[in-house]
Design an enzyme around this catalytic site. Structure first.
Site, PDB file in Angstrom:
ATOM      1  N   GLU A  49      10.996 -12.154  -6.305  1.00 27.51           N
ATOM      2  CA  GLU A  49      12.221 -11.832  -7.067  1.00 27.51           C
ATOM      3  C   GLU A  49      13.320 -11.743  -6.017  1.00 27.51           C
ATOM      4  OE1 GLU A  49      10.849  -9.330 -11.090  1.00 27.51           O
ATOM      5  OE2 GLU A  49      11.080  -8.537  -9.190  1.00 27.51           O
ATOM      6  N   HIS A  92      -6.022  -4.458   8.981  1.00 28.33           N
ATOM      7  CA  HIS A  92      -6.212  -3.517  10.011  1.00 28.33           C
ATOM      8  C   HIS A  92      -7.681  -3.178  10.064  1.00 28.33           C
ATOM      9  CE1 HIS A  92      -1.674  -2.837   9.391  1.00 28.33           C
ATOM     10  NE2 HIS A  92      -1.917  -2.536  10.852  1.00 28.33           N
ATOM     11  N   MET A 134       0.761  -1.257  -0.017  1.00 29.14           N
ATOM     12  CA  MET A 134       0.102  -0.250  -0.017  1.00 29.14           C
ATOM     13  C   MET A 134       0.892   1.190  -0.199  1.00 29.14           C
ATOM     14  SD  MET A 134      -3.046   1.266   2.538  1.00 29.14           S
ATOM     15  CE  MET A 134      -1.997   1.140   4.031  1.00 29.14           C
ATOM     16  N   SER A 144       6.512   2.613  12.932  1.00 24.19           N
ATOM     17  CA  SER A 144       4.907   2.752  13.366  1.00 24.19           C
ATOM     18  C   SER A 144       4.747   3.292  14.501  1.00 24.19           C
ATOM     19  CB  SER A 144       4.816   1.079  13.433  1.00 24.19           C
ATOM     20  OG  SER A 144       3.337   1.142  14.034  1.00 24.19           O
ATOM     21  N   SER A 145       3.475   3.729  14.735  1.00 23.65           N
ATOM     22  CA  SER A 145       3.174   4.318  16.009  1.00 23.65           C
ATOM     23  C   SER A 145       3.049   3.483  17.209  1.00 23.65           C
ATOM     24  CB  SER A 145       1.856   5.219  15.735  1.00 23.65           C
ATOM     25  OG  SER A 145       0.744   4.045  15.664  1.00 23.65           O
ATOM     26  N   CYS A 146       3.141   2.167  16.767  1.00 23.07           N
ATOM     27  CA  CYS A 146       3.191   1.270  17.882  1.00 23.07           C
ATOM     28  C   CYS A 146       4.624   1.059  18.791  1.00 23.07           C
ATOM     29  CB  CYS A 146       2.894  -0.267  17.398  1.00 23.07           C
ATOM     30  SG  CYS A 146       4.122  -0.890  16.648  1.00 23.07           S
ATOM     31  N   PRO A 179       4.785   6.253  10.970  1.00 26.73           N
ATOM     32  CA  PRO A 179       3.383   6.374  10.667  1.00 26.73           C
ATOM     33  C   PRO A 179       2.416   5.939  11.556  1.00 26.73           C
ATOM     34  CG  PRO A 179       4.453   4.903   8.837  1.00 26.73           C
ATOM     35  CD  PRO A 179       5.351   5.184  10.096  1.00 26.73           C
TER      36      PRO A 179
END
Ligand SMILES: NC(=O)C1=CN([C@@H]2O[C@H](COP(=O)(O)OP(=O)(O)OC[C@H]3O[C@@H](n4cnc5c(N)ncnc54)[C@H](OP(=O)(O)O)[C@@H]3O)[C@@H](O)[C@H]2O)C=CC1
Ligand SMILES: C[C@H]1O[C@H](OP(=O)(O)OP(=O)(O)OC[C@H]2O[C@@H](n3cnc4c(=O)[nH]c(N)nc43)[C@H](O)[C@@H]2O)[C@@H](O)[C@@H](O)C1=O
Length: 322
Positions: free
Chosen positions: A39, A180, A11, A108-110, A164
């Site tokens: 690949e 998610h 994404m 990540s915000s985690c 993010p």
């Protein structure tokens, strides 16, 4: 300039690639390098070493990762920590070993503790216990930040990290269990509306709050940070606190989100809760002032973003059977 986009079919990677392709069409002197997972398995050290030695990119955007929602993280913790650590170590080390001067990786915000003052500033990192449902993934993402900082301090590289918040948009994963929350609800409410069901069940209490950033905003923010000159980046970060939060600065409850998705998909039945499913972190709103002071803020609102994502889902839904 030769730019390698790792995870270009994902994404975020896909959104970044589209922007770089547009820049190339507009005349930018860039060559874009991509490889599919089939690949090039980025968990394989030898494959990554051979690839980097052969291609010698000038810049790397690391948007490849093992990614999933709360259920996937809670069910496959070994996969999430192992694969993400290996991808980060291989790509970051081989970038350095092959003279890559600039790299951008996505965390990540985690990474932030589950109980810190909200909104969470970058300096909240490593100040408390992590959320158990995604701790392995969070540890890998924290390691990614520290890998970049360590290579910068020891070798003078310019490797940058953006964190993010929850992302959504075209190209998202709509798997009923492993996705998610936002794509999961778009699919579930759509199917319920199509089948005329009277009820949709959402996981957990619906009380947790989440911040949602459209992937096109994320792609813009990623390139904004990658393009920053070294002095500006250094002036706004610390060599050992170098990551930058990327978000909208506002959040909604999961129940409010469900009501927004019901409205967009035309579902008019009852929304119920499944308390047997985990809530996860009750809130993880990020402070986005560091990036705002550097000149970037989000622009796509959540309601409009959900509508656009639903339209994309309707066109592509046959790809998500099963
Ligand atoms: N989506 C979100 O809400 C959030 C995402 N992020 C971060 O943003 C980044 C991008 O996420 P997103 O675009 O959503 O994820 P996606 O799952 O959409 O894309 C990830 C990409 O990485 C590829 N990939 C995974 N493992 C490997 C591997 N071993 N070798 C080569 N390629 C691999 C996948 O290929 P394939 O599918 O073929 O395996 C896929 O193309 C990640 O770092 C993620 O942690 C951070 C916060 C929130
Ligand atoms: C981006 C972020 O994403 C993950 O953390 P998360 O935000 O907790 O994940 P999530 O989006 O899956 O859930 C958010 C909330 O939503 C509720 N919820 C309701 N109904 C559904 C539902 O149907 N599916 C899902 N997945 N959640 C649901 C669910 O109960 C929870 O309260 C990690 O990858 C983390 O590492 C990370 O980086």
């Amino acid at each position: 300039m030769r730019i390698y986009i790792a995870g270009h079919r994902g994404m975020v990677g896909g959104a970044i690639l589209r922007r770089l392709q547009a820049r190339k069409v507009a005349g930018a002197a860039i060559d874009l390098i991509t490889r599919t997972h089939a690949e090039l398995d980025l968990t394989d050290q030898r494959q990554v070493a051979d690839f980097m030695a052969a291609e010698k990119p000038d810049a790397v955007i690391l948007a490849a990762a093992k990614v999933g929602g709360i259920h996937a993280n809670n069910t496959y913790p070994a996969d999430f920590i192992y694969e993400n650590l290996m991808i980060e170590c291989n790509v970051i080390h081989q970038a350095f070993a092959n003279g890559v001067t600039r790299l951008l990786q996505l965390g990540s915000s985690c990474i932030y503790p589950k109980a810190v003052p909200q909104p969470m500033k970058e300096d909240a990192l490593l100040t408390g216990t992590l959320e158990p449902t995604n701790e392995p993934y969070a540890i890998a993402k924290i390691a990614g930040i520290k890998l970049c900082e360590s290579y910068n301090r020891q070798h003078g590289t310019d490797y940058r990290s953006v964190m993010p918040t929850n992302l959504y948009g075209p190209g998202d994963n709509f798997h009923p269990e492993n996705s998610h929350v936002l794509p999961a609800l778009i699919r579930r409410f759509h199917e319920a509306a199509q089948q005329g069901l009277e009820e949709v069940v959402i996981w957990g209490s619906g009380k947790p709050r989440r911040e949602f950033l459209h992937v096109d905003d994320m792609a813009e923010a990623s390139l904004f940070v990658l393009d920053l000159d070294k002095a500006t980046y250094a002036a706004n970060t610390d060599p050992m606190l170098s990551h930058i939060n990327v978000g909208t600065g506002s959040d909604v409850s999961i129940m409010e989100l469900a009501q927004m998705v019901a409205k967009v998909t035309g579902f008019q039945g009852r929304i119920s809760n499944d308390p047997s499913k985990p809530d996860g972190t009750m809130r993880k709103l990020m402070d986005v002032s560091r990036l705002a002071e550097m000149g970037w803020t989000a622009s796509i609102g959540l309601e409009q973003g959900i509508k656009e994502t639903y339209d994309w889902f309707l066109i592509n839904q046959d790809n998500f059977r099963g």
